[in-house]
Structures are given as structure tokens and as C-alpha cells.
Design a protein around this motif. Sequence first.
Motif, PDB file in Angstrom:
ATOM      1  N   UNK A  75      -9.077  14.491 -16.928  1.00 55.45           N
ATOM      2  CA  UNK A  75      -7.608  14.518 -16.937  1.00 55.45           C
ATOM      3  C   UNK A  75      -7.040  14.346 -15.543  1.00 55.45           C
ATOM      4  N   UNK A  76      -7.880  14.712 -14.555  1.00 59.34           N
ATOM      5  CA  UNK A  76      -7.380  14.705 -13.174  1.00 59.34           C
ATOM      6  C   UNK A  76      -7.798  13.453 -12.414  1.00 59.34           C
ATOM      7  N   UNK A  77      -8.489  12.541 -13.126  1.00 60.32           N
ATOM      8  CA  UNK A  77      -8.943  11.323 -12.460  1.00 60.32           C
ATOM      9  C   UNK A  77      -7.735  10.499 -12.025  1.00 60.32           C
ATOM     10  N   UNK A  78      -7.671  10.175 -10.745  1.00 58.15           N
ATOM     11  CA  UNK A  78      -6.552   9.362 -10.241  1.00 58.15           C
ATOM     12  C   UNK A  78      -7.137   8.068  -9.710  1.00 58.15           C
ATOM     13  N   UNK A  79      -7.151   7.061 -10.553  1.00 59.85           N
ATOM     14  CA  UNK A  79      -7.774   5.794 -10.192  1.00 59.85           C
ATOM     15  C   UNK A  79      -6.695   4.798  -9.804  1.00 59.85           C
ATOM     16  N   UNK A  80      -6.819   4.158  -8.642  1.00 60.70           N
ATOM     17  CA  UNK A  80      -5.764   3.215  -8.257  1.00 60.70           C
ATOM     18  C   UNK A  80      -5.788   1.947  -9.106  1.00 60.70           C
ATOM     19  N   UNK A  81      -4.606   1.365  -9.288  1.00 63.07           N
ATOM     20  CA  UNK A  81      -4.480   0.110 -10.022  1.00 63.07           C
ATOM     21  C   UNK A  81      -4.874  -1.072  -9.137  1.00 63.07           C
ATOM     22  N   UNK A  82      -4.866  -2.262  -9.749  1.00 58.39           N
ATOM     23  CA  UNK A  82      -5.327  -3.469  -9.046  1.00 58.39           C
ATOM     24  C   UNK A  82      -4.447  -3.803  -7.838  1.00 58.39           C
ATOM     25  N   UNK A  83      -3.134  -3.708  -8.014  1.00 62.99           N
ATOM     26  CA  UNK A  83      -2.247  -4.088  -6.915  1.00 62.99           C
ATOM     27  C   UNK A  83      -2.434  -3.182  -5.697  1.00 62.99           C
ATOM     28  N   UNK A  84      -2.559  -1.884  -5.954  1.00 61.72           N
ATOM     29  CA  UNK A  84      -2.722  -0.934  -4.845  1.00 61.72           C
ATOM     30  C   UNK A  84      -4.008  -1.262  -4.070  1.00 61.72           C
ATOM     31  N   UNK A  85      -5.094  -1.566  -4.813  1.00 67.34           N
ATOM     32  CA  UNK A  85      -6.362  -1.884  -4.153  1.00 67.34           C
ATOM     33  C   UNK A  85      -6.254  -3.234  -3.425  1.00 67.34           C
ATOM     34  N   UNK A  86      -5.523  -4.186  -4.035  1.00 64.90           N
ATOM     35  CA  UNK A  86      -5.299  -5.487  -3.372  1.00 64.90           C
ATOM     36  C   UNK A  86      -4.616  -5.257  -2.020  1.00 64.90           C
ATOM     37  N   UNK A  87      -3.548  -4.445  -2.013  1.00 60.07           N
ATOM     38  CA  UNK A  87      -2.802  -4.200  -0.773  1.00 60.07           C
ATOM     39  C   UNK A  87      -3.683  -3.494   0.257  1.00 60.07           C
ATOM     40  N   UNK A  88      -4.438  -2.526  -0.228  1.00 62.24           N
ATOM     41  CA  UNK A  88      -5.340  -1.780   0.664  1.00 62.24           C
ATOM     42  C   UNK A  88      -6.324  -2.730   1.360  1.00 62.24           C
ATOM     43  N   UNK A  89      -6.844  -3.711   0.578  1.00 63.57           N
ATOM     44  CA  UNK A  89      -7.865  -4.609   1.136  1.00 63.57           C
ATOM     45  C   UNK A  89      -7.273  -5.751   1.953  1.00 63.57           C
ATOM     46  N   UNK A  90      -6.158  -6.319   1.464  1.00 61.15           N
ATOM     47  CA  UNK A  90      -5.683  -7.576   2.069  1.00 61.15           C
ATOM     48  C   UNK A  90      -4.372  -7.451   2.844  1.00 61.15           C
ATOM     49  N   UNK A  91      -3.630  -6.359   2.615  1.00 63.78           N
ATOM     50  CA  UNK A  91      -2.374  -6.168   3.367  1.00 63.78           C
ATOM     51  C   UNK A  91      -2.319  -4.708   3.820  1.00 63.78           C
ATOM     52  N   UNK A  92      -3.288  -4.320   4.665  1.00 64.57           N
ATOM     53  CA  UNK A  92      -3.425  -2.900   5.018  1.00 64.57           C
ATOM     54  C   UNK A  92      -2.168  -2.303   5.645  1.00 64.57           C
ATOM     55  N   UNK A  93      -1.396  -3.119   6.375  1.00 68.12           N
ATOM     56  CA  UNK A  93      -0.187  -2.556   7.001  1.00 68.12           C
ATOM     57  C   UNK A  93       0.844  -2.211   5.937  1.00 68.12           C
ATOM     58  N   UNK A  94       0.994  -3.118   4.942  1.00 65.24           N
ATOM     59  CA  UNK A  94       1.917  -2.832   3.839  1.00 65.24           C
ATOM     60  C   UNK A  94       1.438  -1.607   3.051  1.00 65.24           C
ATOM     61  N   UNK A  95       0.136  -1.532   2.827  1.00 65.56           N
ATOM     62  CA  UNK A  95      -0.427  -0.392   2.098  1.00 65.56           C
ATOM     63  C   UNK A  95      -0.097   0.909   2.836  1.00 65.56           C
ATOM     64  N   UNK A  96      -0.269   0.861   4.153  1.00 64.12           N
ATOM     65  CA  UNK A  96       0.004   2.036   4.985  1.00 64.12           C
ATOM     66  C   UNK A  96       1.473   2.456   4.863  1.00 64.12           C
ATOM     67  N   UNK A  97       2.365   1.455   4.842  1.00 61.80           N
ATOM     68  CA  UNK A  97       3.804   1.763   4.752  1.00 61.80           C
ATOM     69  C   UNK A  97       4.126   2.436   3.414  1.00 61.80           C
ATOM     70  N   UNK A  98       3.482   1.952   2.353  1.00 62.10           N
ATOM     71  CA  UNK A  98       3.724   2.570   1.032  1.00 62.10           C
ATOM     72  C   UNK A  98       3.183   3.996   1.005  1.00 62.10           C
TER      73      UNK A  98
END
Length: 225
Positions: free
Chosen positions: A186-209
Motif C-alpha cells: 500500500x505504501x509503494x511509491x513508484x514513479x511514473x514514466x514522465x518523472x523518470x524521463x525528466x530525472x534521466x534526461x532533464x535533470x535540472x527540470x526534475x530538480x526544479x519540480x
Amino acid sequence: MTHPWIEVEQKFVPRPGIEDRLKELGGTQESQISFRDSYYDTRELTLMKADHWLRHREGSGWELKCPGAGGNTGSHTKYMELTAEAAIAARLCERLGTAGLGTENVSEMLGRLELQEVASFVTERSVWKLVLSGAGDEGEALTVDLDTADFGYAVGEVEALVREEAEVPKALEKIRSLSSLLGVSQHEQTPGKLIVYLQRFRPLDYQRLLEVATGKNDEQEESAA
Ligand code: V4E
């Protein structure tokens, strides 16, 4: 006007054997599809920072996900999904503080609102339907999507679509039951595809979010203190 859909969902990491488990539970594979999602926002990520997610899905068109009443808490999320372009256009103008663009065509609005592509990727999706026995209303199936994005990330999602806010608690209960049968905490918090995309390819945008999300948490903690 018809109410927009309210999407209630829990994401999870698909474990090996998940499809066999779905079959064991009476699930059936409905389809295998592939689509490209392209997400748009301003340079400052005004929409995403406000938890609004504008995308174009090839084959389906425009969609805007925004928080449902009561916000999102815990491991499951609840979003309102707008798909009518007039409704999307109205919400975009409201969020971005503009009016009188003279069009409700979202593609035409992009340039005028300075919205640009932030992410674009293809998903291979296996769609499963499953009716939980003993849940009372046998007619309403839950959907389980097993997704693999073209940048090598796999994620599953147990999902119910409802029309009314009053239907959300029951949908949540069903999602929790099925998740538990699938071995998802119930407590599993799995990131969605977009969040992982931003983390990998747009790290600055990910950081801002991330900073906005953390800031919100701090504010919530302060107001609760
Ligand atoms: C709502 C949202 C995003 C938009 C993408 O939504 P998602 O459910 O991941 O799309 P998809 O393609 O998997 O499913 P479908 O729409 O086909 O059912 S991206 C992020 N969020 C919300 C969010 C957030 N604000 N913060 C974190 C850490 N995760 C998710």
C-alpha cells in the motif's frame, strides 16, 4: 456538459510472473498497444509545478491531468482528466493567466502560450481487465496497465475511472485489494514514466519540480504545526 473522468490509480514495479498472477486472479489481456506521448509546458514549467500535465497522445489527442478535489496523498493518486479541447483551453488560460486567444484549438494555442515540448517517448502497453470477485458490483472492472517506455523503464498501474467524487473511496478500496493480491505494498511509491524521463534526461527540470514538491511539503508541515 459531461463530467470529466476522475482517474484513481496506484503505480507499482511489475515483478516477474505478474501476467501469470493476473491470469490466476481471473484477469484477461484486453490489448497490446503502442503510443507516443509528448508533454508540453512553459520554459519555467508553470503547469507541472502546479501539478498540471498537458500531453498529446498519438491516436487519442490532447489530455490535461489536473489534481482532483482533495488533492493527492499517500501511494495512490487521483487526477481529473480533461480531454475536450474547449475544457483544456479554458483551464490552460486560467492557469497561465491569459484570455482571449481566439481559439480553443490546443495545437494552435501552444505558440501563443509559449508552451514547448518537454518530453516525448513511446510506450508499449499491455492492458488487462479484472473484476474482483466479492466486490459487490461485478460489472465494474479494474484496469491493470503494464508499460515499458522506449527509454527502458517498466511500470505497472492499477486504475479505476469514475465519474463522481463520491465513487472515489470505493474505487480506492478496490485498487487496494487488487494491489495487495498482486503483492504491491500500500505504501509503494513508484514513479511514473514522465518523472523518470525528466530525472534521466532533464535533470535540472526534475530538480526544479522536486524543489516545488519539497516546498509544498514544508508549507503543509508548517501549517499543520
Ligand atoms: C499526473 C502526473 C503525470 C502525468 C502522467 O500521468 P501518468 O499516470 O504517469 O501517465 P501514464 O501514461 O502512465 O498513464 P495513463 O494516463 O495512460 O493512465 S507525471 C506526474 N504526475 C503526478 C506525479 C507527481 N506530481 N509527482 C510524482 C513524484 N509522481 C507523479
